[in-house]
Write an enzyme that holds these catalytic residues in place. Structure first.
Site, PDB file in Angstrom:
ATOM      1  N   LYS A  10       0.861  -1.187   0.000  1.00  0.00           N
ATOM      2  CA  LYS A  10       0.000   0.000   0.000  1.00  0.00           C
ATOM      3  C   LYS A  10       0.893   1.231   0.000  1.00  0.00           C
ATOM      4  CE  LYS A  10      -3.129   2.729   2.825  1.00  0.00           C
ATOM      5  NZ  LYS A  10      -3.888   2.851   4.096  1.00  0.00           N
ATOM      6  N   VAL A  40      -5.861  -1.086  -1.901  1.00  0.00           N
ATOM      7  CA  VAL A  40      -6.470   0.235  -2.115  1.00  0.00           C
ATOM      8  C   VAL A  40      -7.463   0.481  -0.977  1.00  0.00           C
ATOM      9  CG1 VAL A  40      -7.820   1.662  -3.715  1.00  0.00           C
ATOM     10  CG2 VAL A  40      -6.221  -0.045  -4.611  1.00  0.00           C
ATOM     11  N   ASP A  41      -7.024   1.262   0.011  1.00  0.00           N
ATOM     12  CA  ASP A  41      -7.921   1.615   1.111  1.00  0.00           C
ATOM     13  C   ASP A  41      -8.686   2.857   0.677  1.00  0.00           C
ATOM     14  OD1 ASP A  41      -5.429   0.751   3.578  1.00  0.00           O
ATOM     15  OD2 ASP A  41      -7.042  -0.455   2.714  1.00  0.00           O
ATOM     16  N   VAL A  42      -9.978   2.842   0.889  1.00  0.00           N
ATOM     17  CA  VAL A  42     -10.817   3.934   0.384  1.00  0.00           C
ATOM     18  C   VAL A  42     -11.555   4.616   1.523  1.00  0.00           C
ATOM     19  CG1 VAL A  42     -12.697   4.528  -1.200  1.00  0.00           C
ATOM     20  CG2 VAL A  42     -11.138   2.653  -1.746  1.00  0.00           C
TER      21      VAL A  42
END
Lengths: 214, 251
Positions: free
Chosen positions: B98, B124-126
């Site tokens: 990440k 993919v942290d949203v």
């Protein structure tokens, strides 16, 4: 109880293999010493990585000859895992080194029929169908194991193929030739299926049934 | 169905919206429990390695990999091909990136070229901004070169990530259901397998996620370590029957 000698030749995740044997109550130890191989009564050859690296690892530690004597002359039961099983063959398309040549087989790259563009390596859980009944007792149907490989073992003798799986083509999932056994998949990453298989390997080592030991 | 286990100070923790980490237990014990439950794959994320600018705790990972009788993905503090190589040699099947990719997207390419795309998971942290807009989240001072989650994911895939994990920060630890709008945004967009995480609660929430987007797996955190309204620690998984019923929901 037979002590299982897991060969350490610099490749492969040995921790899981040892732990799974211990979990099922078997005694297992790691060794890279020729003298331990000479005394071993049961052997495991694990391995992850390149064919040539594997052969070099064995040669550098002077293990090729003691393993050959153990397997071919003393007929010590031997279980090869993933690259370990591939090293039993005569050679591999992956590299240039000759293999151990213990079975009439060659290691070839996974190639699929025209138009089939599935990913290489074959990575993931897959169903396995077995025709052999010692290693695969209780696992002949409905068993799933974890695979990670880009090359596969192609046996000349159909009777050496102990189990198959399907990944675009029929892929040899396991081999058996007298005291030599091997799995393309990773029993140590296949939880209960792996434990059952390793348990079967351990059971096959006992010279007599448990009741006779009383 | 992939349990996602979070590491902090060498112990297993669970966060809520990526904050307030609470100690859950000893990670190797929890891994052993998941062995018993015949979990097919496990993901372990060190949530502070990157923030503390330190490498992965290789010794702990060696122990975890030794205990796990299923394939393992690891993420947290991976910043070089050497880190990835060491992890793979320890028995980790996939490396998750990440922050490392924020600093240097070419890191993904390097690891993918060296070990294969199948070894690389792009994370993919949203987060949802005050105005309801989706943006790529960062927990360090680095930020994604591309703020749009879908475009960042596409970039990671172009750089060689073989799999993408999308986590909804705002649902993390809440067990309030997956963010279906977010998942719909991703449906059909990527050429690689997609794992969704953040908000798993009951079977219905899982079915809804699988119906909203073509997914290869669901990542589950709180739902597999907590039980009941008071969040008592209880490691669980789904029954074979429940797993089977989910297999039948596909897009």
């Amino acid at each position: 109880m037979t002590m299982i000698t897991v060969v350490d030749y610099g490749l492969g995740n040995l921790g899981s293999v040892l732990n799974m044997f211990r979990k099922i109550g078997a005694e297992a130890r790691l060794s890279e010493k020729p003298e331990d191989i000479d005394r071993a009564t049961a052997l495991v050859l694990p391995g992850v990585g390149h064919f040539d690296e594997g052969m070099r690892g064995l040669r550098e530690r002077k293990l090729v000859e003691p393993l050959g004597i153990a397997v071919r002359e003393r007929k010590v039961p031997m279980l090869g895992i993933c690259l370990g099983m591939q090293l039993f063959a005569r050679g591999s398309e992956e590299g240039r080194e000759p293999g151990l040549g213990w079975i009439d087989a060659d290691v070839k790259k996974l190639v699929f029929p025209e138009g089939d563009r599935r990913p290489i390596p074959h990575m993931g859980w897959n169903d396995v169908v077995a025709t052999e009944h010692t290693l695969f007792r209780g696992l002949e149907r409905g068993a799933r194991f974890y695979f990670v490989h880009s090359y596969h073992v192609v046996c000349e003798q159909a009777e050496d193929v102990a189990a198959t799986c399907s990944y675009g083509i029929d892929v040899t999932a396991a081999v058996r030739h007298e005291n030599l056994m091997g799995t393309q998949f990773h029993p140590e990453k296949s939880h209960r299926f792996g434990m059952k298989l390793l348990g079967n390997f351990v059971s096959s080592l006992s010279p007599e049934p448990a009741s006779a030991r009383a | 169905m992939i349990p996602i286990l979070l590491l902090k100070d060498g112990g297993l923790v669970k966060t809520t919206k990526f904050a307030s980490p609470k100690y859950v237990g000893d990670i190797t014990n929890v891994v052993r429990i998941f062995n018993e439950k015949e979990v097919d794959e496990l993901m372990v994320l060190d949530i502070e390695a990157s923030a503390q600018r330190r490498p992965p705790n290789f010794e702990l990972i060696r122990r975890i990999a030794g205990e796990a009788f299923m394939p393992l993905s690891y993420g947290g503090g991976v910043r070089s091909v050497g880190d990835a190589q060491r992890l793979l040699k320890l028995g980790v099947e996939k490396v998750a990136l990440k922050t490392g990719a924020f600093e240097r997207p070419s890191l993904v390419r390097e690891i993918s070229d060296a070990f294969g795309a199948q070894c690389v998971v792009g994370v993919v942290d949203v987060k949802k901004s005050f105005w309801g807009k989706y943006e790529v989240h960062s927990h360090t001072r680095d930020s994604a070169p591309e703020p749009s989650p879908v475009r960042w994911a596409e970039r990671l895939v172009r750089e060689g990530a073989g799999e993408i994990l999308v986590q909804a920060v705002h649902r993390d630890g809440t067990m309030s259901g997956f963010d279906l709008d977010l998942l719909r945004m991703f449906d059909g967009k990527l050429s690689v397998p997609l794992i969704a995480a953040g908000g798993a609660s009951d079977l219905q929430s899982m079915r809804a996620a699988l119906g909203a987007c073509r997914l290869s797996a669901l990542g589950v955190g709180a739902r597999f370590v907590y039980h009941g309204p008071h969040r008592a620690v209880l490691v669980s998984y789904l029954s074979a029957a429940d797993l089977d019923s989910l297999q039948r929901v596909t897009r």
